[in-house]
Scaffold this motif. Structure first.
Motif, mmCIF file in Angstrom:
data_model
loop_
_atom_site.group_PDB
_atom_site.id
_atom_site.type_symbol
_atom_site.label_atom_id
_atom_site.label_comp_id
_atom_site.label_asym_id
_atom_site.label_seq_id
_atom_site.Cartn_x
_atom_site.Cartn_y
_atom_site.Cartn_z
ATOM 1 N N GLU B 58 1.444 -1.144 0.021
ATOM 2 C CA GLU B 58 -0.240 -0.268 0.097
ATOM 3 C C GLU B 58 0.904 1.548 0.315
ATOM 4 O O GLU B 58 0.100 2.454 -0.713
ATOM 5 C CB GLU B 58 -0.670 -0.319 1.124
ATOM 6 N N ASN B 62 0.728 4.788 -7.309
ATOM 7 C CA ASN B 62 0.516 4.021 -8.097
ATOM 8 C C ASN B 62 0.886 4.684 -9.575
ATOM 9 O O ASN B 62 0.447 4.067 -10.894
ATOM 10 C CB ASN B 62 -1.503 4.656 -8.363
ATOM 11 N N SER B 65 3.382 0.012 -11.816
ATOM 12 C CA SER B 65 1.930 -0.712 -11.930
ATOM 13 C C SER B 65 3.090 -2.439 -12.621
ATOM 14 O O SER B 65 4.082 -1.814 -13.623
ATOM 15 C CB SER B 65 1.208 -0.080 -13.103
#
Lengths: 115, 116
Positions: B58, B62, B65
């Protein structure tokens, strides 16, 4: 919370002397424990692992480690150090085997064997 | 034959660029991983992936990937690179069998990413 700790950043030992690199873990249950070695500008090489069974585990290049559940330790040892053992050593744990099986590493211990 | 291979070994790029690092394993393992080693040599898991699930740490932005075209490959794609992304990235693989870690993880040689 850190799963595995290596209390010594640096360990120096004379060639031919026994060496110990310390590792303690702080996970419950039955974790899997590993030792890896990293030579300069190289990837990590597997040395040994404890999954279950005999607490004394023998690995590559004459290294061994003893699993001590009461002390939550997994110290790496070798009876007689070689100059070529000089490298960065990582202890690692898989806290809950059967899940993602991700390795959580200690901060590493740099071993220097003095000729 | 190299068990886990990564390309490129070195990657120097400018901030804001998008880059990919490729990883291939010929061990027949079903689980692959990406780890990041920072300048202090700390190693942290970024992703683990097998044909059933992707587990993302976490704390990973983002912008990162993983992409797996097949079981033998797990590439890492990074968008909008930042200076703080500079690190060594290691790919690894292992075999996952019914809850047991059947083998240790095998690591690639690493990709040293430098963002300027």
């Amino acid at each position: 919370a850190q799963s595995v700790a290596q209390p010594e950043d640096q360990v120096n030992v004379a060639e031919g002397n026994p060496l110990t690199v310390k590792c303690t873990y702080s996970v419950s249950g039955n974790p899997y424990l590993f030792w890896y070695v990293q030579y300069p500008n190289r990837g990590l090489q597997f040395l040994l692992k404890y999954i279950t069974g005999d607490n004394l585990v023998k690995g590559s290049y004459g290294f061994e480690a003893e699993f001590n559940k009461s002390q939550t330790s997994f110290h790496l040892k070798k009876p007689s150090a070689l100059v070529s053992d000089s490298a960065l050593y990582f202890c690692a744990v898989i806290p809950r085997p059967g899940g993602a099986n991700n390795l959580f590493f200690g901060t590493g211990t740099r071993l220097t064997v003095i000729p | 034959d190299t068990a886990v291979s990564q390309t490129p070994k070195y990657l120097v790029t400018q901030m804001g660029n998008d880059k990919s690092i490729k990883c291939e394993q010929n061990l027949g393992h079903d689980t692959m991983y990406w780890y990041k080693q920072d300048s202090k040599k700390f190693l942290k898991i970024m992703f683990s992936y097998n044909n059933k699930e992707l587990i993302i740490n976490e704390t990973v932005p983002n912008r990162f990937s993983p992409k797996s075209p097949d079981k033998a490959h797990l590439n890492l794609h990074i968008n909008s690179l930042e200076l703080g992304d500079s690190a060594v990235y290691f790919c690894a693989s292992s075999q996952y069998l019914g809850g047991q870690v059947n083998t240790e993880a095998f690591f690639g040689q690493g990709t040293r990413l430098t963002v300027v």
